[in-house]
Design a protein around this motif. Structure first.
Motif, PDB file in Angstrom:
ATOM      1  N   UNK A   8       9.940   6.943  12.519  1.00 51.03           N
ATOM      2  CA  UNK A   8       9.881   5.623  13.006  1.00 51.03           C
ATOM      3  C   UNK A   8      11.398   4.956  12.993  1.00 51.03           C
ATOM      4  N   UNK A   9      12.962   6.474  12.834  1.00 53.81           N
ATOM      5  CA  UNK A   9      14.237   5.899  12.705  1.00 53.81           C
ATOM      6  C   UNK A   9      14.729   4.616  13.415  1.00 53.81           C
ATOM      7  N   UNK A  10      15.734   4.299  13.715  1.00 49.29           N
ATOM      8  CA  UNK A  10      16.742   3.827  14.945  1.00 49.29           C
ATOM      9  C   UNK A  10      15.474   2.341  15.690  1.00 49.29           C
ATOM     10  N   UNK A  11      14.510   1.872  14.245  1.00 48.97           N
ATOM     11  CA  UNK A  11      13.361   1.115  15.819  1.00 48.97           C
ATOM     12  C   UNK A  11      13.243   0.355  14.506  1.00 48.97           C
ATOM     13  N   UNK A  12      12.417  -0.997  15.031  1.00 50.58           N
ATOM     14  CA  UNK A  12      12.522  -1.559  14.133  1.00 50.58           C
ATOM     15  C   UNK A  12      11.191  -1.916  13.296  1.00 50.58           C
ATOM     16  N   UNK A  13      10.005  -0.458  14.314  1.00 48.91           N
ATOM     17  CA  UNK A  13       9.286  -0.135  13.210  1.00 48.91           C
ATOM     18  C   UNK A  13       9.155   0.962  12.117  1.00 48.91           C
ATOM     19  N   UNK A  14      10.350   1.335  11.884  1.00 47.34           N
ATOM     20  CA  UNK A  14      11.015   2.342  10.870  1.00 47.34           C
ATOM     21  C   UNK A  14       9.883   2.193   9.806  1.00 47.34           C
ATOM     22  N   UNK A  15       9.549   3.385   9.084  1.00 43.82           N
ATOM     23  CA  UNK A  15       9.105   2.907   8.072  1.00 43.82           C
ATOM     24  C   UNK A  15       9.150   4.088   7.002  1.00 43.82           C
ATOM     25  N   UNK A  31       0.678  -1.196  -0.132  1.00 47.62           N
ATOM     26  CA  UNK A  31       0.192   0.162   0.089  1.00 47.62           C
ATOM     27  C   UNK A  31       0.927   1.079   0.549  1.00 47.62           C
ATOM     28  N   UNK A  32       2.698   1.320  -0.714  1.00 45.27           N
ATOM     29  CA  UNK A  32       2.754   2.031  -0.769  1.00 45.27           C
ATOM     30  C   UNK A  32       3.608   2.163   0.771  1.00 45.27           C
ATOM     31  N   UNK A  33       4.106   1.964   1.288  1.00 45.74           N
ATOM     32  CA  UNK A  33       4.761   2.074   2.603  1.00 45.74           C
ATOM     33  C   UNK A  33       5.573   0.542   2.571  1.00 45.74           C
ATOM     34  N   UNK A  34       7.064   1.134   2.512  1.00 44.83           N
ATOM     35  CA  UNK A  34       8.204   0.198   2.646  1.00 44.83           C
ATOM     36  C   UNK A  34       8.237   0.444   4.486  1.00 44.83           C
ATOM     37  N   UNK A  35       8.556  -1.349   5.144  1.00 43.33           N
ATOM     38  CA  UNK A  35       9.235  -1.778   6.821  1.00 43.33           C
ATOM     39  C   UNK A  35       9.348  -2.417   6.458  1.00 43.33           C
ATOM     40  N   UNK A  36      10.694  -2.869   7.136  1.00 46.92           N
ATOM     41  CA  UNK A  36      10.554  -4.651   7.952  1.00 46.92           C
ATOM     42  C   UNK A  36       9.777  -5.443   8.443  1.00 46.92           C
ATOM     43  N   UNK A  37      10.035  -6.817   8.087  1.00 44.39           N
ATOM     44  CA  UNK A  37       9.442  -7.388   8.835  1.00 44.39           C
ATOM     45  C   UNK A  37       8.794  -7.344  10.397  1.00 44.39           C
ATOM     46  N   UNK A  38      10.072  -6.230  10.968  1.00 43.03           N
ATOM     47  CA  UNK A  38       9.298  -6.540  12.329  1.00 43.03           C
ATOM     48  C   UNK A  38      10.398  -6.657  12.882  1.00 43.03           C
TER      49      UNK A  38
END
Length: 393
Positions: free
Chosen positions: A359-366, A102-109
């Motif tokens: 939310x940089x430097x966290x696993x929630x970074x996006x 949906x247009x958003x980059x994130x990690x797998x958490x």
């Protein structure tokens, strides 16, 4: 002639930008371990026709590689413009598995994403691709891709500035896509080592000198947190003691002072040093001790002030570029530092632009692809305006 060649230029290639970003974040690049990402960036830059150099920073700091300095000559005889980002990331940053939905980059958490600062790398590379494939009029562009930004701006601090001719430019390493950081504080880091005397805490505590207690007394005299609208102070680490039944004979206290005012920075740093010295001297005077307790003091300027005049052409160029895109550019003051602080001290005037990372430097970074596209459009417009002004001038 110049303006017409930029009219109706194609938009940013969203698919290519996505692919580049996804590829970069999958490459591990923890500070001092940037060898693989450096190789990939150099391969891309050489494909764009850039002259690339790796400076000697890696050897100086014990890293896998140094800073990348790349030059694209352009096709106009105007002054060079600097673009910069850093290639290292923080932990947990190994084995990043990016998710795009949906247009958003994130990690797998389970890890950070690495948008800080690989979104900037992808944006810069996309802009360079657009300029090349369209043969757009453009002056020289100098790229500086630094290492070890995340562990004390080590790449910028050790950069060989003789490799550059640019006098101004932009670091991409912030959040808001239409904000430009022009003011950031200078930072002094301090470390105090107090040497006391050990003793059995139950049988003969009077024979000991409690280093932790002395440190606590000194700390109690220090104002921390926000001191005023320009200055902050923090005690961040205390380490000492061996066991609860031993009077601690050693403690280390670490902290920092930040300020947008250099006099306030120096004054508060001196005040903190005096607090520790006074406590040690007071104890000696009351106890009659001579050798102990003892104090070691280490003060280090971590990075200098960034304070760009509001009327500098670098700022007006970014503001005009934003206006041309129907946006308003806001100048910002921040409490953090970046490579721009180091560049500024060296006489290379650089503002800090944002890429949309959150939310940089966290696993929630996006980060949103739309924000990256906006950042790329802005950068392209800045280069366009600079090329036009230089050619006219």
């Amino acid at each position: 002639m110049i303006k017409k060649s930029w009219i109706n230029r194609p938009g940013i290639n969203r698919s290519r930008l996505t692919e580049t970003f996804m590829r970069l974040v999958r490459i591990d690049s923890i500070s001092k371990e940037e060898g693989a990402i450096s190789d990939e960036i150099i391969k891309i830059l050489k494909g764009l026709g850039a002259e690339t150099t790796i400076d000697g920073t890696g050897d100086k700091i014990g890293g896998e590689t140094g800073n990348i300095v790349a030059k694209l000559q352009g096709n106009l005889g105007v002054p060079a413009i600097l673009l910069s980002a850093h290639m290292d990331t923080v932990e947990p940053g190994r084995g990043v598995r990016p998710v795009f939905k949906d247009g958003l980059f994130r990690s797998d958490g389970t890890t950070i994403l690495g948008a800080d600062d690989k979104s900037a790398l992808a944006i810069i590379l996309e802009v360079m691709n657009i300029i090349k494939e369209r043969s757009l009029p453009c002056g020289p562009v100098e790229l500086v891709i630094t290492v070890c930004e995340e562990i004390g701006l080590l790449g910028a601090k050790n950069l060989d500035f003789s490799l550059l001719s640019a006098k101004f430019g932009y670091v991409l390493d912030s959040t808001e896509t239409f904000g430009i950081v022009t003011r950031a504080p200078a930072v002094n880091r301090f470390e105090f080592k107090i040497h006391g005397k050990d003793a059995h805490a139950g049988a003969s505590p009077e024979k000991g000198i409690n280093a932790i207690q002395l440190a606590g007394k000194a700390i109690s005299k220090i104002h921390t947190g926000r001191i005023d609208d320009e200055t902050t102070c923090n005690i961040g680490m205390i380490k000492g003691g061996v066991a609860t039944n031993i009077v601690p004979n050693f403690v280390t206290v670490k902290g920092e002072v930040r300020s947008h005012n250099e006099k306030k920075l120096d004054d508060l740093t001196s005040e903190i040093v005096s607090c520790f010295k006074d406590v040690i001297e007071e104890y000696k005077n009351e106890s009659g001790e001579d050798a102990l307790p003892a104090l070691e003091v280490l003060i280090k300027n971590d990075f200098p002030l960034l304070k760009i005049p509001d009327d500098h052409m670098m700022i007006s160029l970014a503001c005009t570029a934003a206006e041309n895109l129907g946006k308003k550019m806001l100048t910002k003051t921040t409490g953090g530092g970046s490579d721009a602080n180091i560049f500024f001290k060296k006489g290379l005037i650089t503002g800090v632009l944002g890429t949309g990372m959150s939310d940089v430097h966290t696993v929630r970074e996006n980060i949103l692809l739309d924000d990256m596209v906006d950042a790329a459009d802005l950068l392209l417009e800045i280069i366009k305006l600079h090329s036009e002004a230089g050619a006219v001038g």
